[in-house]
Scaffold this motif. Sequence first.
Motif, PDB file in Angstrom:
ATOM      1  N   PRO A  52       0.871  -1.186   0.000  1.00 20.95           N
ATOM      2  CA  PRO A  52       0.000   0.000   0.000  1.00 20.95           C
ATOM      3  C   PRO A  52       0.905   1.232   0.000  1.00 20.95           C
ATOM      4  O   PRO A  52       2.065   1.156   0.414  1.00 20.95           O
ATOM      5  N   TYR A  54       1.552   4.454   1.971  1.00 22.73           N
ATOM      6  CA  TYR A  54       1.152   4.776   3.334  1.00 22.73           C
ATOM      7  C   TYR A  54       0.848   6.260   3.498  1.00 22.73           C
ATOM      8  O   TYR A  54       1.471   7.104   2.865  1.00 22.73           O
ATOM      9  N   GLY A  81       3.133  -2.340  11.702  1.00 23.72           N
ATOM     10  CA  GLY A  81       2.195  -2.770  10.662  1.00 23.72           C
ATOM     11  C   GLY A  81       2.703  -2.373   9.285  1.00 23.72           C
ATOM     12  O   GLY A  81       2.681  -3.179   8.345  1.00 23.72           O
ATOM     13  N   TYR A 130       5.644  -4.448   8.398  1.00 27.52           N
ATOM     14  CA  TYR A 130       5.251  -5.835   8.093  1.00 27.52           C
ATOM     15  C   TYR A 130       4.955  -6.019   6.604  1.00 27.52           C
ATOM     16  O   TYR A 130       5.532  -6.882   5.944  1.00 27.52           O
ATOM     17  N   ASP A 178       1.009   8.050   0.330  1.00 27.65           N
ATOM     18  CA  ASP A 178      -0.293   8.569  -0.073  1.00 27.65           C
ATOM     19  C   ASP A 178      -0.387   9.961   0.554  1.00 27.65           C
ATOM     20  O   ASP A 178      -0.449  10.078   1.782  1.00 27.65           O
ATOM     21  N   TRP A 193      -8.913   7.979  -2.455  1.00 24.32           N
ATOM     22  CA  TRP A 193      -8.714   6.564  -2.782  1.00 24.32           C
ATOM     23  C   TRP A 193      -8.586   6.331  -4.286  1.00 24.32           C
ATOM     24  O   TRP A 193      -7.848   5.466  -4.722  1.00 24.32           O
ATOM     25  N   ALA A 196      -5.100   7.373  -4.971  1.00 24.63           N
ATOM     26  CA  ALA A 196      -4.103   6.470  -4.391  1.00 24.63           C
ATOM     27  C   ALA A 196      -4.017   5.151  -5.160  1.00 24.63           C
ATOM     28  O   ALA A 196      -2.925   4.660  -5.457  1.00 24.63           O
ATOM     29  N   LEU A 197      -5.161   4.569  -5.489  1.00 23.63           N
ATOM     30  CA  LEU A 197      -5.142   3.257  -6.148  1.00 23.63           C
ATOM     31  C   LEU A 197      -4.450   3.317  -7.513  1.00 23.63           C
ATOM     32  O   LEU A 197      -3.774   2.370  -7.916  1.00 23.63           O
ATOM     33  N   ASN A 228      -1.886   4.697  -8.217  1.00 24.63           N
ATOM     34  CA  ASN A 228      -0.412   4.670  -8.108  1.00 24.63           C
ATOM     35  C   ASN A 228       0.185   3.394  -8.680  1.00 24.63           C
ATOM     36  O   ASN A 228       1.265   3.402  -9.264  1.00 24.63           O
ATOM     37  N   TYR A 229      -0.539   2.272  -8.464  1.00 26.33           N
ATOM     38  CA  TYR A 229       0.002   0.977  -8.892  1.00 26.33           C
ATOM     39  C   TYR A 229       0.230   0.941 -10.398  1.00 26.33           C
ATOM     40  O   TYR A 229       1.106   0.260 -10.893  1.00 26.33           O
ATOM     41  N   ASP A 261      -7.522  -4.297   6.430  1.00 25.14           N
ATOM     42  CA  ASP A 261      -8.310  -3.073   6.582  1.00 25.14           C
ATOM     43  C   ASP A 261      -8.668  -2.422   5.247  1.00 25.14           C
ATOM     44  O   ASP A 261      -9.643  -1.683   5.164  1.00 25.14           O
ATOM     45  N   ILE A 262      -7.874  -2.671   4.219  1.00 28.13           N
ATOM     46  CA  ILE A 262      -8.133  -1.968   2.963  1.00 28.13           C
ATOM     47  C   ILE A 262      -8.466  -2.953   1.839  1.00 28.13           C
ATOM     48  O   ILE A 262      -8.151  -2.723   0.677  1.00 28.13           O
ATOM     49  N   TRP A 298      -3.610  -8.577  11.075  1.00 20.60           N
ATOM     50  CA  TRP A 298      -3.377  -7.372  11.860  1.00 20.60           C
ATOM     51  C   TRP A 298      -2.430  -7.666  13.005  1.00 20.60           C
ATOM     52  O   TRP A 298      -2.623  -8.646  13.713  1.00 20.60           O
ATOM     53  N   MET A 346      -3.272  -1.370  17.929  1.00 21.48           N
ATOM     54  CA  MET A 346      -2.280  -0.363  18.322  1.00 21.48           C
ATOM     55  C   MET A 346      -2.875   1.026  18.120  1.00 21.48           C
ATOM     56  O   MET A 346      -3.480   1.283  17.080  1.00 21.48           O
TER      57      MET A 346
END
Length: 634
Positions: free
Chosen positions: A11, A13, A22, A25, A51, A229, A232-233, A235-236, A261-262, A290, A298
Motif C-alpha cells: 500500500p 502509506y 504494521g 510488516y 499517499d 482513494w 491512491a489506487l 499509483n500501482y 483493513d483496505i 493485523w 495499536m
Amino acid sequence: MDKKKFYITTPIYYVNDVPHIGHAYTTIAADILARYSRLKGMDVFFLTGTDEHGQKVEKAAKDKGLTPKEHADIMVENFSTLWKKLNISNDAFIRTTDPDHIITVKGLMQILWESGEIEKRQYAGWYCTPDERFWTEKDVVEGNCPDCGRPVEQIQEENYFFLMSKYQERLIKYIEEKPSYILPETRRNEVIGFLKNNTLGDLCISRPKSRLAWGIPLPFDENFVTYVWFDALVNYFSATKYLASGKVDWWPADHHLIGKDILTTHAVYWSTMLMALKFPLPKNIFAHGWWMVDGKKMSKSVGNVVDPNEMIGKYGVDAFRYFLFREVPFGLDGNFSEDALISRINTDLANDLGNLLSRFSTMAEKYFNGAIEKDSDISEDFVKACINANLDAHDSQAWSQLHFNHILDSIWGIIRAANNHIAQTEPWKLAKNDMEQLKRVMFNLWNALRLTAISLYPFMPETAEKIWQQLGLRSLTDEAGDRNISTWEWKPGYEIKISKGEQLFPRIEAKKENRTEKESKQMITEDNLISIEDFAKVQLKIGKVLQTERVPKSNKLIKLQVDTGEIRQVVAGIGQVYAPEDLTGKSIVVVTNLKPAKLMGVESQGMLLAATDSDGVLSILIPEKNVKEGAKIK
Ligand code: ME8
C-alpha cells in the motif's frame, strides 16, 4: 529469452503519521517476495510509496502549522529512512504528489468521464470526516461511523460518481473464476459474501474544493478534487509508466500486498475501476492480518504503538524480520510481544542456526585448517532430509500463496537435520579415527549451511551474506541464481576456505521480572535511587533541529521538527529564553519514548532536555562533539 517479470506492490502509506510495525510488516513481506524473485533470476519491479493527498494529511499538516506538501516532505523521510534500515530493496518509491502521477490520474479520470463511466449527481449522505467516507442511513450506528465509531455528519452536495454498481455481477464472476485473485481464501470468501449479499452502490469520486482543497483537481471540473482513494489506487498503474524501466510493460502487478483493513477498496473499487478502464486486473490481492499488542489494536492514545526503529535498535534488523514472518502465519492476526521475539532469537536464531554455524566453522578450522573438500554421499539419510527440506522451502505453491512461516519452517528442517547429524556422527570422535568420514560429514554440513543461506536470503539478507562469507563463498546474490537454489553437489570453481566469524545471534538474557509501578515508586522514595533497568527505560537520543516556530498564542512554547533518526515534532517551553531561529541546526538531547502529549493543542512526540539552575538560568543540553542525529545516549 526475455526474463520472466515480477511486479509487487505495498500500500502507499499515509504521511499523516510515523510508520509502525504494521507498515514495516507489509513492506518486509513485499521485500521477501522481491528478493526471492530476483534470486530466481526474474526481472523485478518492487514498488512502495506514500499517499499524500486527502483530508487526513491536510488536517495533520494544519495541526503542525505546515502546508500539506511541506508536511509530506518532512514525513516521507520517516518512511524512506525506515526502509533503508530494514534493508528494503524497493526499485521505486512513488509519492502521489509526483507530477507524473497527477498527470496519470487526470488522464484516467478523463477517459472514464468521456466513456460515460462517471456521472454528476446531487448527493445527500452521512459523512465520516476522519475516514473520508460516505455512509448510507442503514450503515450508520447511532449517529456514528460503522468503521471507526466516530460521529458522522449529514452532508448534501453535488459530486461526481463512478458507476461502480454496474460491475457487481462481473466482479463476482471474476473472483469466482479466479481462486487466487484474492487471498487468503477467508478474505476471498468475505468479498464474495459481501458482493452477493449487498447491492453495490456507485462510488463518489470527487470532493468539492470548498470542503477539501488538498487533492488532484478533476480534469473536467476545476471546482472539485479527486477522492483520495481513486488517486491512491492509481499509483500501482502510474508508477509503471514513469518510475520503472522503459523496456518492460509492468502492468498488471503479480501481487498487491495489503492489510485486511483496505481489502474493499482494492478488491471492489480498484477492480471495478480497472474493468471500466478496460485494463487487465492484478494477478493477486493478498490481504494479511493485523498486528496487535496484548490483543488490542495499536493506537497512539492507548500508547501501545510498536516502533520498528526501536525494535531494530534493540534486536537487529534480521531478528525482527524473521520474527514477524515466523511467529504468525501470513494472513492471520498476531500479537506482538518482545518476550516472544526474545524467545525466537534465543531458540531458533542463537541455538539452532547460530550454534550450527559456529560449531561447523570451529571444526573446519580445527580439523582441516578451514579447507573443505568435495566429498559427498547423496544416499545418506541426512542428505536426503536436507534435500527434501530444501525442496519444501522452494515449493512454488508455498511461495505463490505466501506461506512464509511454512517456508521458514522448511528451512529450519535443514538446520535441525544438520544439528542432528552432528549429534549422531560425533565429528570430534571421527577426528580421532576416521578422517575420510569426517571430510564427508564436513562437506555435507557445508552444503546444508550453503542451502540454508540461500533460502534464508529473502527473509534475512544480512545474515545470509554473513553465513555465505563464513562458508568461504563470494557474493550470495551473484552466485546463488536459480540453478544453485536446489543443487546439492554444487561447488564453486575456486578453493573454499572457511573463516569463523562473529556469533550470528548472541543470546539475549531474559528480562528481569517487571517490577510493578508501585514497587518502582516505593524504591525511589525509600532511598532515592533507581536501578539501571529503570534508567534504561528512558530512551534518549541526539536530535538535529530542522525547523522551528512559536506555538501561536504562547510566549513560552516553541514547536521543533527534530531528526532523531526519524523526524518527530517536539514542543518545548523554552520560548522566553530562546528565539526559534537560534535553535535551527542545533544538536539537542531528546527523550524519544515519551507518550505523545498535546501542549496548547499541538502534539509533542518527545521532550528536549534542558537544565535550569537556582538563578533561573535555562540552557538546552548540547553534545560536546559532533555526533550524528539518532545517536543513543547511554
Ligand atoms: O490505508 N498490522 O494507508 P495506511 C498489520 N493510504 N498491518 C498494518 C497495521 C497493523 N496493525 N497497521 C497498518 C492506507 N498496517 C492508504 C493505502 S493504497 C492504494 C492506500 C499496514 O498508512 C497494512 O498494510 O493507513 C495496512 O493495509 C496499511 O498499513 C495501511 O496504511
